[in-house]
Motif scaffolding. Structure first.
Motif, PDB file in Angstrom:
ATOM      1  N   ALA A  17      30.727  51.287  26.250  1.00 45.89           N
ATOM      2  CA  ALA A  17      32.494  50.573  27.080  1.00 45.89           C
ATOM      3  C   ALA A  17      31.816  50.361  28.097  1.00 45.89           C
ATOM      4  O   ALA A  17      31.181  50.642  29.247  1.00 45.89           O
ATOM      5  CB  ALA A  17      33.435  51.620  27.429  1.00 45.89           C
ATOM      6  N   ALA A  18      32.546  48.885  28.521  1.00 46.28           N
ATOM      7  CA  ALA A  18      31.922  48.259  29.855  1.00 46.28           C
ATOM      8  C   ALA A  18      33.280  47.652  30.719  1.00 46.28           C
ATOM      9  O   ALA A  18      33.722  47.701  30.596  1.00 46.28           O
ATOM     10  CB  ALA A  18      31.116  47.190  30.177  1.00 46.28           C
ATOM     11  N   LEU A  19      33.119  47.864  32.243  1.00 42.26           N
ATOM     12  CA  LEU A  19      34.507  46.860  32.808  1.00 42.26           C
ATOM     13  C   LEU A  19      34.102  45.768  32.200  1.00 42.26           C
ATOM     14  O   LEU A  19      33.128  45.174  31.643  1.00 42.26           O
ATOM     15  CB  LEU A  19      33.880  47.241  34.243  1.00 42.26           C
ATOM     16  CG  LEU A  19      33.874  48.635  34.744  1.00 42.26           C
ATOM     17  CD1 LEU A  19      33.959  48.613  36.330  1.00 42.26           C
ATOM     18  CD2 LEU A  19      35.706  49.289  34.184  1.00 42.26           C
ATOM     19  N   PRO A  20      35.337  44.642  32.876  1.00 46.53           N
ATOM     20  CA  PRO A  20      35.496  44.373  32.630  1.00 46.53           C
ATOM     21  C   PRO A  20      35.255  42.813  33.535  1.00 46.53           C
ATOM     22  O   PRO A  20      34.944  43.305  35.000  1.00 46.53           O
ATOM     23  CB  PRO A  20      37.016  43.499  31.862  1.00 46.53           C
ATOM     24  CG  PRO A  20      38.040  44.663  32.965  1.00 46.53           C
ATOM     25  CD  PRO A  20      36.657  45.592  32.752  1.00 46.53           C
ATOM     26  N   GLY A  21      34.790  41.359  33.061  1.00 49.33           N
ATOM     27  CA  GLY A  21      34.112  40.583  33.642  1.00 49.33           C
ATOM     28  C   GLY A  21      35.638  39.717  34.872  1.00 49.33           C
ATOM     29  O   GLY A  21      36.801  40.590  35.308  1.00 49.33           O
ATOM     30  N   THR A  22      35.337  38.374  34.624  1.00 47.92           N
ATOM     31  CA  THR A  22      36.872  38.012  35.721  1.00 47.92           C
ATOM     32  C   THR A  22      38.021  38.008  35.008  1.00 47.92           C
ATOM     33  O   THR A  22      37.821  37.733  34.086  1.00 47.92           O
ATOM     34  CB  THR A  22      36.499  36.072  36.331  1.00 47.92           C
ATOM     35  OG1 THR A  22      35.209  36.984  36.739  1.00 47.92           O
ATOM     36  CG2 THR A  22      37.277  35.698  36.751  1.00 47.92           C
ATOM     37  N   PRO A  23      39.131  38.052  35.543  1.00 42.05           N
ATOM     38  CA  PRO A  23      39.854  38.623  34.824  1.00 42.05           C
ATOM     39  C   PRO A  23      41.166  37.254  34.326  1.00 42.05           C
ATOM     40  O   PRO A  23      40.686  35.508  34.936  1.00 42.05           O
ATOM     41  CB  PRO A  23      41.222  38.293  35.875  1.00 42.05           C
ATOM     42  CG  PRO A  23      40.957  38.299  37.467  1.00 42.05           C
ATOM     43  CD  PRO A  23      39.347  38.629  37.144  1.00 42.05           C
ATOM     44  N   ALA A  24      41.136  36.377  32.822  1.00 42.41           N
ATOM     45  CA  ALA A  24      42.050  35.603  32.865  1.00 42.41           C
ATOM     46  C   ALA A  24      43.194  34.961  33.587  1.00 42.41           C
ATOM     47  O   ALA A  24      43.178  33.916  33.463  1.00 42.41           O
ATOM     48  CB  ALA A  24      41.700  35.512  30.928  1.00 42.41           C
ATOM     49  N   VAL A  25      43.896  35.632  34.326  1.00 46.64           N
ATOM     50  CA  VAL A  25      44.968  35.659  34.910  1.00 46.64           C
ATOM     51  C   VAL A  25      45.077  36.655  35.982  1.00 46.64           C
ATOM     52  O   VAL A  25      44.578  37.433  35.649  1.00 46.64           O
ATOM     53  CB  VAL A  25      46.369  36.330  33.703  1.00 46.64           C
ATOM     54  CG1 VAL A  25      46.909  35.105  32.682  1.00 46.64           C
ATOM     55  CG2 VAL A  25      46.793  37.392  33.458  1.00 46.64           C
ATOM     56  N   PRO A  26      45.958  36.533  36.846  1.00 48.85           N
ATOM     57  CA  PRO A  26      46.102  36.990  37.957  1.00 48.85           C
ATOM     58  C   PRO A  26      46.457  38.176  37.321  1.00 48.85           C
ATOM     59  O   PRO A  26      47.422  38.202  36.563  1.00 48.85           O
ATOM     60  CB  PRO A  26      47.369  36.494  38.978  1.00 48.85           C
ATOM     61  CG  PRO A  26      47.184  34.728  39.072  1.00 48.85           C
ATOM     62  CD  PRO A  26      46.642  34.977  37.250  1.00 48.85           C
ATOM     63  N   SER A  27      46.240  39.356  38.230  1.00 49.95           N
ATOM     64  CA  SER A  27      45.321  40.566  37.394  1.00 49.95           C
ATOM     65  C   SER A  27      45.937  41.830  38.657  1.00 49.95           C
ATOM     66  O   SER A  27      44.743  42.125  39.563  1.00 49.95           O
ATOM     67  CB  SER A  27      44.529  40.501  36.883  1.00 49.95           C
ATOM     68  OG  SER A  27      44.679  40.514  35.234  1.00 49.95           O
ATOM     69  N   LEU A  28      46.352  43.208  38.794  1.00 44.15           N
ATOM     70  CA  LEU A  28      46.601  44.129  39.525  1.00 44.15           C
ATOM     71  C   LEU A  28      45.872  45.415  38.797  1.00 44.15           C
ATOM     72  O   LEU A  28      46.669  45.039  37.623  1.00 44.15           O
ATOM     73  CB  LEU A  28      47.518  44.226  39.983  1.00 44.15           C
ATOM     74  CG  LEU A  28      48.153  45.840  41.090  1.00 44.15           C
ATOM     75  CD1 LEU A  28      47.159  45.236  42.007  1.00 44.15           C
ATOM     76  CD2 LEU A  28      49.577  45.940  40.470  1.00 44.15           C
ATOM     77  N   VAL A  29      45.336  45.902  39.322  1.00 40.99           N
ATOM     78  CA  VAL A  29      44.312  47.428  38.815  1.00 40.99           C
ATOM     79  C   VAL A  29      45.509  48.468  39.950  1.00 40.99           C
ATOM     80  O   VAL A  29      44.972  48.337  41.079  1.00 40.99           O
ATOM     81  CB  VAL A  29      43.134  48.001  38.462  1.00 40.99           C
ATOM     82  CG1 VAL A  29      42.549  48.634  37.821  1.00 40.99           C
ATOM     83  CG2 VAL A  29      42.958  46.974  37.179  1.00 40.99           C
ATOM     84  N   GLN A  30      45.907  49.002  38.918  1.00 37.17           N
ATOM     85  CA  GLN A  30      46.697  50.381  39.380  1.00 37.17           C
ATOM     86  C   GLN A  30      46.476  51.646  39.397  1.00 37.17           C
ATOM     87  O   GLN A  30      46.258  52.314  38.201  1.00 37.17           O
ATOM     88  CB  GLN A  30      49.040  50.208  39.166  1.00 37.17           C
ATOM     89  CG  GLN A  30      49.178  50.995  39.405  1.00 37.17           C
ATOM     90  CD  GLN A  30      50.577  51.302  38.713  1.00 37.17           C
ATOM     91  OE1 GLN A  30      50.541  51.313  38.008  1.00 37.17           O
ATOM     92  NE2 GLN A  30      51.931  51.045  39.416  1.00 37.17           N
ATOM     93  N   LEU A  31      45.491  52.429  40.192  1.00 34.86           N
ATOM     94  CA  LEU A  31      45.360  53.314  39.823  1.00 34.86           C
ATOM     95  C   LEU A  31      46.094  54.845  40.576  1.00 34.86           C
ATOM     96  O   LEU A  31      46.569  55.002  41.383  1.00 34.86           O
ATOM     97  CB  LEU A  31      44.084  53.468  41.019  1.00 34.86           C
ATOM     98  CG  LEU A  31      43.276  52.479  40.235  1.00 34.86           C
ATOM     99  CD1 LEU A  31      41.928  52.273  41.046  1.00 34.86           C
ATOM    100  CD2 LEU A  31      42.830  52.782  38.650  1.00 34.86           C
ATOM    101  N   PRO A  32      45.716  56.177  40.299  1.00 32.07           N
ATOM    102  CA  PRO A  32      46.117  57.230  40.580  1.00 32.07           C
ATOM    103  C   PRO A  32      45.183  57.624  42.248  1.00 32.07           C
ATOM    104  O   PRO A  32      43.945  56.646  42.171  1.00 32.07           O
ATOM    105  CB  PRO A  32      46.343  58.401  39.603  1.00 32.07           C
ATOM    106  CG  PRO A  32      45.363  57.677  39.047  1.00 32.07           C
ATOM    107  CD  PRO A  32      44.997  56.109  38.801  1.00 32.07           C
TER     108      PRO A  32
END
Length: 237
Positions: free
Chosen positions: A175-190
């Motif tokens: 597994a690897a992190l994704p590249g450029t998001p396809a749509v405006p994207s938020l990653v919410q983290l603890p």
């Protein structure tokens, strides 16, 4: 595969909710009504092998429950062009794989299971053992959950197919992190994510994701702190 869905609200805007492993649409029991109160019609799915959705078919767990199968199900089940799509944990992985076809206006990935900050933390066999967890054990592991959320977890575990964990072993091996998001994207983290480490977070920012942290919350942010979960989505709802 057509998935089982549950809806809240009748608003003019559309939100899609995708749960994490071992759960089903009931994990969103407070989020769905909260979004409905903000003018959304909300559709939540049960992923294959979870809740009231069908079990996967195929010769191996990977055939039955690989990430692309999960993504295809979302595309087969959900309408394209929603105003908002939210995926938690495994749901964030499924949504990522489907987002270029679903094309929501905005995507929110809540502590997404794209990869593990420490790869050796993912042992699919250990995950399957959670199916036997008691109500008391769940309450100890999730001290900030309401009693109703603990009850829901007991109920959803009883319906979960553990092969959905075994089917991810091949994926997480590389597994690897994704590249450029396809749509405006938020990653919410603890505060401390066992999935997205500090270096991963910086790479995601560099790729074009916005990142926000909910202080004090654990992996299932929306169950630990609903108010914090919603507050961190300011400008995205």
């Amino acid at each position: 595969m057509k998935l089982h869905t549950h809806e809240w609200g009748t608003g003019d805007r559309l939100a899609l909710l995708v749960h994490g492993i071992m759960s089903d649409h009931r994990t969103w029991r407070t989020v769905g009504p909260a979004l409905a109160g903000r003018g959304y019609r909300v559709i939540a799915v049960d992923l294959r092998g979870h809740g009231a959705s069908p079990r996967g078919e195929g010769a191996t767990p990977a055939d039955r429950y690989g990430p692309e199968r999960l993504a295809e199900d979302l595309v087969d089940t959900l309408p394209a062009g929603a105003d908002l799509a939210v995926g938690h944990s495994l749901g964030g992985l499924a949504l990522l794989r489907a987002v270029d076809r679903l094309r929501p206006a905005r995507a929110v990935y809540s502590d997404p299971a794209w990869c593990f900050a420490q790869p050796d933390l993912f042992d699919p066999v250990v995950f399957t053992h959670f199916r036997q967890a008691t109500r008391e054990q769940i309450a100890v592991l999730s001290p900030r959950w309401a009693a109703a959320d603990v009850d829901v977890e007991v109920a959803t575990l009883a319906l979960w197919d553990p092969d959905s964990a075994l089917g991810l072993a091949d994926y997480y091996a590389t597994a690897a992190l994704p590249g450029t998001p396809a749509v405006p994207s938020l990653v919410q983290l603890p505060d401390r994510s066992f999935l997205t480490g500090p270096e991963d977070a910086e790479r995601l920012r560099g790729a074009g994701y916005e990142l926000r942290t909910v202080a004090g919350a654990g992996h299932t942010i929306h169950r630990d702190d609903l108010a914090g979960f919603l507050a961190s989505l300011d400008g995205w709802l």
